[in-house]
Design a protein around this motif. Structure first.
Motif, PDB file in Angstrom:
ATOM      1  N   GLN A 206       0.811  -1.215   0.000  1.00  0.00           N
ATOM      2  CA  GLN A 206       0.000   0.000   0.000  1.00  0.00           C
ATOM      3  C   GLN A 206       0.849   1.272   0.000  1.00  0.00           C
ATOM      4  OE1 GLN A 206      -3.357   0.372  -0.132  1.00  0.00           O
ATOM      5  NE2 GLN A 206      -3.609  -1.821  -0.375  1.00  0.00           N
ATOM      6  N   LEU A 207       2.137   1.151   0.170  1.00  0.00           N
ATOM      7  CA  LEU A 207       2.984   2.342   0.238  1.00  0.00           C
ATOM      8  C   LEU A 207       3.035   3.031  -1.117  1.00  0.00           C
ATOM      9  CD1 LEU A 207       5.938   0.855   2.336  1.00  0.00           C
ATOM     10  CD2 LEU A 207       4.018   2.242   3.159  1.00  0.00           C
ATOM     11  N   PRO A 208       2.779   4.343  -1.157  1.00  0.00           N
ATOM     12  CA  PRO A 208       2.704   5.065  -2.439  1.00  0.00           C
ATOM     13  C   PRO A 208       4.077   5.393  -3.043  1.00  0.00           C
ATOM     14  CG  PRO A 208       2.260   6.563  -0.635  1.00  0.00           C
ATOM     15  CD  PRO A 208       2.417   5.205  -0.014  1.00  0.00           C
ATOM     16  N   ARG A 209       4.804   4.326  -3.372  1.00  0.00           N
ATOM     17  CA  ARG A 209       6.090   4.511  -4.035  1.00  0.00           C
ATOM     18  C   ARG A 209       5.850   5.008  -5.465  1.00  0.00           C
ATOM     19  NH1 ARG A 209       6.731  -0.661  -1.484  1.00  0.00           N
ATOM     20  NH2 ARG A 209       8.266  -0.604   0.208  1.00  0.00           N
ATOM     21  N   ILE A 210       6.856   5.643  -6.024  1.00  0.00           N
ATOM     22  CA  ILE A 210       6.750   6.111  -7.402  1.00  0.00           C
ATOM     23  C   ILE A 210       6.462   4.934  -8.325  1.00  0.00           C
ATOM     24  CG2 ILE A 210       7.998   7.184  -9.317  1.00  0.00           C
ATOM     25  CD1 ILE A 210       7.331   9.126  -7.106  1.00  0.00           C
ATOM     26  N   GLY A 211       5.482   5.092  -9.178  1.00  0.00           N
ATOM     27  CA  GLY A 211       5.121   4.030 -10.107  1.00  0.00           C
ATOM     28  C   GLY A 211       3.647   3.701 -10.033  1.00  0.00           C
ATOM     29  N   GLN A 212       3.321   2.451 -10.276  1.00  0.00           N
ATOM     30  CA  GLN A 212       1.918   2.035 -10.405  1.00  0.00           C
ATOM     31  C   GLN A 212       1.108   2.291  -9.141  1.00  0.00           C
ATOM     32  OE1 GLN A 212       1.292  -2.216 -10.936  1.00  0.00           O
ATOM     33  NE2 GLN A 212      -0.503  -1.841 -12.195  1.00  0.00           N
ATOM     34  N   VAL A 213       1.665   1.952  -7.973  1.00  0.00           N
ATOM     35  CA  VAL A 213       0.891   2.111  -6.738  1.00  0.00           C
ATOM     36  C   VAL A 213       0.618   3.587  -6.449  1.00  0.00           C
ATOM     37  CG1 VAL A 213       0.835   1.678  -4.252  1.00  0.00           C
ATOM     38  CG2 VAL A 213       1.787  -0.041  -5.793  1.00  0.00           C
ATOM     39  N   ARG A 214       1.610   4.437  -6.671  1.00  0.00           N
ATOM     40  CA  ARG A 214       1.397   5.874  -6.455  1.00  0.00           C
ATOM     41  C   ARG A 214       0.324   6.403  -7.404  1.00  0.00           C
ATOM     42  NH1 ARG A 214       4.828   9.597  -3.846  1.00  0.00           N
ATOM     43  NH2 ARG A 214       4.294  11.778  -4.277  1.00  0.00           N
ATOM     44  N   ASP A 215       0.345   5.949  -8.649  1.00  0.00           N
ATOM     45  CA  ASP A 215      -0.683   6.369  -9.604  1.00  0.00           C
ATOM     46  C   ASP A 215      -2.069   5.921  -9.151  1.00  0.00           C
ATOM     47  OD1 ASP A 215       1.268   7.519 -11.163  1.00  0.00           O
ATOM     48  OD2 ASP A 215       1.341   5.893 -12.632  1.00  0.00           O
ATOM     49  N   GLU A 216      -2.157   4.693  -8.641  1.00  0.00           N
ATOM     50  CA  GLU A 216      -3.447   4.204  -8.152  1.00  0.00           C
ATOM     51  C   GLU A 216      -3.932   5.037  -6.966  1.00  0.00           C
ATOM     52  OE1 GLU A 216      -2.753  -0.469  -9.467  1.00  0.00           O
ATOM     53  OE2 GLU A 216      -2.424   0.152  -7.390  1.00  0.00           O
TER      54      GLU A 216
END
Length: 208
Positions: free
Chosen positions: A103-113
């Motif tokens: 769930q950590l908003p790292r740069i990339g797909q998860v942050r975009d989500e």
């Protein structure tokens, strides 16, 4: 043309429609994440997928449909990714820590989500028609955490004297609040600090 040939053609057409629809949703979610919902035009989405605005409107009659379904697409993809990862982890504690990490908003797909999700929150706050779907996603997120906690209690990994529903609500609320601060560049709270904060909560609420 035989009945079988007609069915094959209809099946291929349906498959192609799903591929085009998924491509449009991918493009919409990416643009919303990068620019913000109100800055994205249907023409921008059409340009990304190499299509016409009419083709986009064929699948999504209005811009609000694009936001709603782009969120649905992104969240469904995230849940599928999480389920695939978590099912191979037998320990409830390790499963919960893995879920936190995912769930950590790292740069990339998860942050975009996360970006798409936060913008959906903002729209749902002023548009009641979006709230049922928003609440359904939220319930699913909390239930995922709650089931892991219950699993850990049965296995003796987590304290038996805590309410799984309450702790799940606390953890998801803390995750969302921390993620917003990370996304907005709040001083002192980055991805690493967010991870430490959530792990410390799990330890104090479920283990100590």
């Amino acid at each position: 043309m035989t009945q079988t040939a007609r069915e094959d053609r209809m099946g291929a057409r349906g498959s192609n429609d799903e591929v085009r629809k998924a491509a449009i949703l991918d493009a919409a979610a990416q643009l919303i994440a990068e620019r913000g919902y109100h800055a994205v035009r249907i023409a921008d989405i059409a340009k990304i997928v190499g299509s016409s605005t009419g083709a986009v409107h064929y699948y999504f009659p209005g811009k609000s449909d694009v936001l709603r379904l782009a969120l649905n697409h992104a969240i469904t993809r995230a849940f599928a990714r999480q389920s695939a990862e978590l099912k191979n982890i037998p320990s409830a504690r390790e499963r919960l820590l893995k879920l936190i990490d995912m769930q950590l908003p790292r740069i990339g797909q998860v942050r975009d989500e996360w970006s798409v999700w936060v913008q959906f929150w903002a729209e749902a706050a002023v548009r009641p028609e979006l709230r049922p779907e928003h609440n359904e996603f939220y319930a699913r997120w909390r239930e995922t955490v709650e089931r892991i906690i219950e699993r850990g209690q049965r296995a003796g990994e987590f304290r038996a004297d805590v309410d799984p529903s309450l702790v799940a609500m606390q953890l998801t609320a803390m995750t969302d609040g921390a993620a917003i601060q990370v996304l907005t560049g709040s001083p002192g709270l980055n991805v690493t600090a967010m991870r430490e904060l959530l792990i410390a909560f799990v330890q104090s609420a479920l283990v100590d």
